[in-house]
Design an enzyme around this catalytic site. Structure first.
Site, PDB file in Angstrom:
ATOM      1  N   CYS A 112       0.809  -1.221   0.000  1.00  0.00           N
ATOM      2  CA  CYS A 112       0.000   0.000   0.000  1.00  0.00           C
ATOM      3  C   CYS A 112       0.846   1.276   0.000  1.00  0.00           C
ATOM      4  O   CYS A 112       0.319   2.364  -0.240  1.00  0.00           O
ATOM      5  CB  CYS A 112      -0.940   0.008   1.206  1.00  0.00           C
ATOM      6  SG  CYS A 112      -2.068  -1.405   1.247  1.00  0.00           S
ATOM      7  N   HIS A 248      -2.894   7.101   2.744  1.00  0.00           N
ATOM      8  CA  HIS A 248      -3.420   5.843   2.214  1.00  0.00           C
ATOM      9  C   HIS A 248      -4.771   5.580   2.859  1.00  0.00           C
ATOM     10  O   HIS A 248      -4.930   5.696   4.077  1.00  0.00           O
ATOM     11  CB  HIS A 248      -2.451   4.703   2.515  1.00  0.00           C
ATOM     12  CG  HIS A 248      -3.034   3.347   2.305  1.00  0.00           C
ATOM     13  ND1 HIS A 248      -3.711   3.003   1.156  1.00  0.00           N
ATOM     14  CD2 HIS A 248      -3.064   2.248   3.116  1.00  0.00           C
ATOM     15  CE1 HIS A 248      -4.129   1.753   1.253  1.00  0.00           C
ATOM     16  NE2 HIS A 248      -3.748   1.276   2.429  1.00  0.00           N
ATOM     17  N   ASN A 278     -10.249   0.270   0.475  1.00  0.00           N
ATOM     18  CA  ASN A 278      -8.787   0.222   0.429  1.00  0.00           C
ATOM     19  C   ASN A 278      -8.352  -0.302  -0.939  1.00  0.00           C
ATOM     20  O   ASN A 278      -8.528  -1.474  -1.241  1.00  0.00           O
ATOM     21  CB  ASN A 278      -8.274  -0.691   1.551  1.00  0.00           C
ATOM     22  CG  ASN A 278      -6.761  -0.802   1.590  1.00  0.00           C
ATOM     23  OD1 ASN A 278      -6.061  -0.439   0.654  1.00  0.00           O
ATOM     24  ND2 ASN A 278      -6.245  -1.328   2.686  1.00  0.00           N
TER      25      ASN A 278
END
Length: 321
Positions: A112, A248, A278
């Site tokens: 990520c 993020h 996500n």
């Protein structure tokens, strides 16, 4: 440190939207439970498009926006953990699809945090512009749902698919700073499905995403807050001088925790996790693209891009628009 200029931004998400209510039909959960614990209401999921398909669509948008031909690129970087194959890389598939003949292409895998690492890599190539690197495309692209365990309510609710990216050029005027870190830890894993091996008694991996939720929550809040503070000290700046933080988009409660630890108002953080979930390496560039297209970001704004994810990896970049 020499800065960069963003010449174009773009993002793409698959049209299929998956709601919390739909997920509750096959796992023991509810819209209220998911929203309260994650901040996610919907996410986009691929219906046959692979990671490279999403990345190619973003690449073409970027070239149109920057008014560049593919061969004017000097480098293509794609951040992803969900490539179509182990080889060829997604970046090479993009290079061929857009006709960027002879342009070098490289995938970056930092989970990520991938877009942060890719952006940093691009800046280093641009910094050595005398070697011919003047224009770099950086894309974050993921189809996480192909590795989701759709029987596990703790993880299948989290992830969505998408891609976003930028075209960058060197700039001596724009402020730029970064701090990147990594620590070997298997709190987050994405396992490729293994083939049968007659020489091993090891059981086959099903290729699912596995997340130690409590460990990741504690890691993210502590590490990201400390990392941003470290970056500010390195740049001899205050967070009061920063217009936006683009984190993020993993979990709204994580972002809440980071804001509290830094003692700054949550309104400084841009969030779109409610609509996208996500999307790993794609989450920061999708958010950045939205902010540009909605007129939120203005010339001269200073923003922090802050990523964290599997590896474990984490890092932040201070960027002047």
């Amino acid at each position: 440190m020499n800065g960069v200029e963003i010449r174009a931004v773009a993002h793409y998400v698959p049209p299929r939207v998956l709601t919390n209510d739909e997920i509750s039909r096959w796992v023991d959960t509810s819209d209220e439970w998911i929203t309260e614990r994650t901040g996610i209401s919907t996410r986009h999921i691929s219906d046959g498009e692979n990671t490279s398909d999403l990345a190619v669509k973003v690449a073409k948008q970027l070239l149109d926006a920057a008014k560049l031909s593919p061969t004017e690129l000097d480098l293509i970087l794609v951040a992803t953990t969900t490539g179509d194959y182990n080889s060829p890389t997604v970046s090479c598939i993009v290079q061929e699809a857009i006709g960027a003949t002879n342009v070098p292409a490289l995938d970056v895998n930092a989970a990520c945090t991938g877009f942060i690492y890719g952006f940093s890599t691009a800046q280093k190539f641009l910094q050595s512009g005398g070697n011919g690197y003047k224009t770099v495309m950086v894309i974050g692209a993921e189809v996480l749902t192909k590795y989701s365990d759709w029987t596990d309510r703790g993880t299948c609710i989290l992830f969505g698919d998408g891609a976003g990216g930028v075209i960058l050029s060197a700039s001596e005027k724009n402020t730029y700073g970064e701090k990147l870190h990594a620590r070997g830890d298997k709190a987050i894993t994405v396992n490729h499905q293994e083939v049968e091996n007659p020489f091993s008694n090891k059981k086959r991996s099903l290729g699912h995403i596995a997340v130690d939720g409590q460990e990741v929550f504690k890691f993210a809040v502590k590490s990201v807050a400390e990392n941003i503070a470290e970056l500010m000290a390195h740049m001899n700046m205050s967070l009061d001088e920063v217009d936006y933080i683009i984190p993020h988009q993993a979990n709204k409660r994580i972002i809440d925790g980071i804001a509290k630890k830094l003692k700054i108002d949550l309104s400084k953080f841009y969030m779109n996790i409610e609509r996208f979930g996500n999307t790993s390496a794609a989450s920061i560039p999708i958010a950045l693209s939205e902010m540009f297209k909605n007129g939120i970001l203005k010339k001269g704004n200073k923003v922090i891009l802050a990523g964290f994810g599997g590896g474990l990896t984490w890092g932040s970049i201070l960027l002047e628009i």
